[in-house]
Scaffold this active site. Structure first.
Site, PDB file in Angstrom:
ATOM      1  N   GLU A 121     -13.693  -4.352  -4.136  1.00 21.98           N
ATOM      2  CA  GLU A 121     -12.655  -4.989  -4.937  1.00 21.98           C
ATOM      3  C   GLU A 121     -12.579  -6.468  -4.588  1.00 21.98           C
ATOM      4  O   GLU A 121     -13.247  -6.941  -3.664  1.00 21.98           O
ATOM      5  CB  GLU A 121     -11.311  -4.286  -4.724  1.00 21.98           C
ATOM      6  CG  GLU A 121     -11.301  -2.873  -5.276  1.00 21.98           C
ATOM      7  CD  GLU A 121      -9.963  -2.162  -5.104  1.00 21.98           C
ATOM      8  OE1 GLU A 121      -9.037  -2.777  -4.549  1.00 21.98           O
ATOM      9  OE2 GLU A 121      -9.853  -1.009  -5.525  1.00 21.98           O
ATOM     10  N   HIS A 240       0.009  -8.669 -10.269  1.00 22.39           N
ATOM     11  CA  HIS A 240      -1.289  -8.105 -10.620  1.00 22.39           C
ATOM     12  C   HIS A 240      -1.730  -8.734 -11.931  1.00 22.39           C
ATOM     13  O   HIS A 240      -0.976  -8.762 -12.906  1.00 22.39           O
ATOM     14  CB  HIS A 240      -1.206  -6.585 -10.761  1.00 22.39           C
ATOM     15  CG  HIS A 240      -2.541  -5.920 -10.671  1.00 22.39           C
ATOM     16  ND1 HIS A 240      -3.503  -6.042 -11.650  1.00 22.39           N
ATOM     17  CD2 HIS A 240      -3.089  -5.146  -9.700  1.00 22.39           C
ATOM     18  CE1 HIS A 240      -4.576  -5.371 -11.300  1.00 22.39           C
ATOM     19  NE2 HIS A 240      -4.355  -4.814 -10.116  1.00 22.39           N
ATOM     20  N   ARG A 286      -6.218 -12.398  -6.112  1.00 23.99           N
ATOM     21  CA  ARG A 286      -5.330 -12.010  -7.209  1.00 23.99           C
ATOM     22  C   ARG A 286      -4.456 -13.153  -7.721  1.00 23.99           C
ATOM     23  O   ARG A 286      -4.194 -13.247  -8.912  1.00 23.99           O
ATOM     24  CB  ARG A 286      -4.430 -10.848  -6.762  1.00 23.99           C
ATOM     25  CG  ARG A 286      -5.123  -9.518  -6.790  1.00 23.99           C
ATOM     26  CD  ARG A 286      -4.189  -8.414  -6.379  1.00 23.99           C
ATOM     27  NE  ARG A 286      -4.843  -7.117  -6.548  1.00 23.99           N
ATOM     28  CZ  ARG A 286      -4.308  -5.964  -6.157  1.00 23.99           C
ATOM     29  NH1 ARG A 286      -3.120  -5.956  -5.585  1.00 23.99           N
ATOM     30  NH2 ARG A 286      -4.958  -4.835  -6.337  1.00 23.99           N
ATOM     31  N   HIS A 345       3.817  -6.873  -8.895  1.00 22.90           N
ATOM     32  CA  HIS A 345       3.057  -5.712  -8.421  1.00 22.90           C
ATOM     33  C   HIS A 345       3.323  -5.371  -6.966  1.00 22.90           C
ATOM     34  O   HIS A 345       3.441  -4.206  -6.614  1.00 22.90           O
ATOM     35  CB  HIS A 345       1.568  -5.994  -8.621  1.00 22.90           C
ATOM     36  CG  HIS A 345       0.670  -4.859  -8.257  1.00 22.90           C
ATOM     37  ND1 HIS A 345       0.713  -3.645  -8.900  1.00 22.90           N
ATOM     38  CD2 HIS A 345      -0.303  -4.749  -7.306  1.00 22.90           C
ATOM     39  CE1 HIS A 345      -0.200  -2.835  -8.383  1.00 22.90           C
ATOM     40  NE2 HIS A 345      -0.816  -3.467  -7.402  1.00 22.90           N
ATOM     41  N   ARG A 380      -1.744 -10.682  -0.648  1.00 23.36           N
ATOM     42  CA  ARG A 380      -2.322  -9.442  -0.127  1.00 23.36           C
ATOM     43  C   ARG A 380      -3.737  -9.219  -0.636  1.00 23.36           C
ATOM     44  O   ARG A 380      -4.020  -9.353  -1.823  1.00 23.36           O
ATOM     45  CB  ARG A 380      -1.451  -8.252  -0.539  1.00 23.36           C
ATOM     46  CG  ARG A 380      -2.022  -6.888  -0.123  1.00 23.36           C
ATOM     47  CD  ARG A 380      -1.089  -5.771  -0.508  1.00 23.36           C
ATOM     48  NE  ARG A 380      -0.968  -5.601  -1.945  1.00 23.36           N
ATOM     49  CZ  ARG A 380      -1.737  -4.802  -2.687  1.00 23.36           C
ATOM     50  NH1 ARG A 380      -2.720  -4.129  -2.128  1.00 23.36           N
ATOM     51  NH2 ARG A 380      -1.532  -4.684  -3.975  1.00 23.36           N
TER      52      ARG A 380
END
Length: 535
Positions: A121, A240, A286, A345, A380
């Site tokens: 990811e 997100h 992100r 998110h 994160r």
């Protein structure tokens, strides 16, 4: 076992865990056979953000990958404020916690040789994400742990109660005030206890667009803050970048693993807009991707996730949860690009805790998204949240295991707070719209000042304690965002777009400090040279 919410008793040294998500369930199981009361607002397995997690758990479990590499990736995306010792400690405990979950029956995906299958990811330098059926890790983990909890005789399960106040005496936990979920007019229930573990989840539902369940409204953070707990990094909210925009609240999530498998981000003209924004394009951190998506939408071009070439007909098999959400909305992701937008998110901030999960209040531990360990910094890394939850749940259980919990004393008076009446739907809508518009993906000083003043008024005037708690948490986020005069990680200010090296520190604050900012902003405009409340 489950007790009636009106009639449950506890042994004197029993631990009370609030929250039926991953951190709460795992902590209760790790404490067995010590008696535990586990309180869940929703029926077990429902209402927890961890049950909705599609990505999986990051863990260095394959040849060639190491905890040190995992920690380095975590630190690299955290905006220079990650606690490096915490990040490395979590990465080193990851393999053991994965094996714990396997022992509880979590069916992680395997390769043809029977080894754990791993995916990649965004911002990970290696394939290290363990999944369940591609995008079903959260649901599978919560299902397995819920079943294990129901089988464990030392765990007393109480469903249908919301914790609305933490009672303290002489700076230590003395009890909880609870109320039936969805029953604002019901009388509160008060429970004496000297040991509370808060695992109540995040704050996503404070925003108008979120991927989080309704229960993620910041209540745990609020009750700790109202009791005087130190709150860390509340300004850092991760959005997100790929929530599916089909008019649902919460918005369905299109997992980041789709981009890991080659799906691209395009605008309404069919252009891949992330190529010009970051060398990693769709696999950038992100916050960068979220701002890229936000910019395309703001410019009127729209934003879409395109998996037609990367997955095509394999979409349904590889990502059944996302596929089902799309089909329900009339979108065939094998043939059509998916409309997306950034959505609240994950909260990197929360109750400040040490390496054992202890808060600043004696007798109060916090784990999962309601806590702030320093592992995530300002942003994160994908799939680190479930890992942090199980690592700290185990640490909290270990810290409590050798302790003798004092018998509860007489319950103190409840703190001054609104109580009766149904939630004011208009106030909740105003709060959520304000957070999305002024404390969202892109922020500025004037908008944040407006938000702080508005949220302080909502908190002050709330006639319902649930709304008051929402406003308390929202105020903490907005005040800290106003005070941090720079951009760092997920916190982006258009009026201060660069990071300031001297401010590369975590925020440590309290509700008193947030209210003081609100009072100052109400009295007069503060000078733009004012410094953030960081320590």
């Amino acid at each position: 076992m489950q007790d009636n919410i009106h009639n449950f008793s506890r042994s004197a040294d029993e631990i009370v865990i609030v929250g039926g998500g991953l951190a709460g369930l795992f902590c209760a199981l790790k404490l067995a056979p010590r008696p535990v009361t586990l309180i869940s607002a929703a029926p077990l397995g429902q209402g927890a953000s961890s049950a909705w997690a599609q990505g999986g758990i990051a863990a260095a479990v394959t040849h060639g990958d190491t905890p040190e590499l995992h920690a380095a990736d975590t630190i690299a995306v955290g905006g220079d404020i990650v606690d490096e010792a915490v990040a490395l400690g979590i990465a080193r405990e990851a393999a053991a916690r994965i094996h714990d979950l396997l022992a509880h029956g979590v069916p992680f995906d395997r390769d043809f040789e029977g080894r754990l299958a791993v995916g990649r990811e965004a911002a990970h330098s290696a394939r290290r994400i363990v999944h369940v059926r591609g995008d079903g890790a959260g649901a599978a983990i919560i299902a397995a742990l819920s079943e294990a909890v129901r089988r464990t005789r030392s765990i007393r399960l109480v469903e249908g109660l919301v914790a609305e106040a933490l009672l303290t005496k002489d700076g230590a936990v003395a009890g909880l005030q609870l109320r039936e979920a969805g029953e604002a007019a019901a009388p509160p229930l008060r429970l004496a206890t000297r040991a509370v573990v808060l695992a109540t989840g995040g704050i996503g539902h404070l925003y108008a667009v979120t991927t989080n369940p309704t229960e993620a409204s910041g209540s745990g953070l609020a009750i700790a803050a109202r009791a005087g707990a130190v709150i860390a990094d509340p300004e850092f909210v991760q959005f997100h970048p790929t929530a599916i925009m089909v008019g649902r609240d919460p918005a369905p999530l299109a997992t980041e693993a789709l981009r890991g498998e080659g799906a691209t981000l395009i605008n309404g003209d069919g252009e891949r807009f992330m190529l010009a924004r970051h060398p990693l394009a769709e696999l950038a951190p992100r916050d960068i991707v979220a701002r890229g998506v936000f910019a395309e939408i703001a410019a009127g071009r729209g934003a879409f996730l395109d998996a037609r070439q990367a997955l095509g007909a394999r979409f349904a098999e590889k990502f059944p949860t996302v596929h089902a959400s799309c089909i329900a909305a009339g979108i065939d992701p094998a043939m059509q690009a998916i409309p997306i937008a950034p959505a609240a998110h994950y909260h990197m901030g929360g109750i400040a805790v040490d390496e054992r999960g202890r808060s600043s209040i004696d007798g109060l531990w916090a784990g999962g998204e309601v806590s702030s360990t320093g592992a995530h910094g300002a942003n994160r890394l994908a799939s680190n949240s479930l890992l942090e939850a199980v690592v700290y749940a185990a640490r909290i259980a270990d810290d409590i295991a050798g302790r003798a919990i004092p018998s509860p004393a007489r319950l103190p008076d409840a703190p001054a707070a609104p109580h009766g009446g149904a939630p004011d739907a208009a106030a909740v809508t105003q709060l959520r719209m304000m957070m999305s518009a002024r404390v969202g993906v892109i922020r500025d000083g004037d908008g944040l000042a407006e938000a702080v003043r508005s949220l302080a008024a909502i908190e002050r005037e709330a006639s319902n304690i649930a709304v008051g708690n929402m406003a308390t948490t929202a105020l903490l986020v907005a005040a800290a965002a106003w005070a941090r005069r720079e951009s760092r990680g997920a916190h982006f200010r258009s009026d201060h777009p660069a990071d300031v090296p001297a401010l590369a520190q975590r925020t440590m604050t309290t509700l008193t400090a947030a209210r003081e900012i609100a009072d100052s902003l109400s009295e007069r405009p503060l000078p733009r040279t004012a410094q953030p409340m960081i320590a």
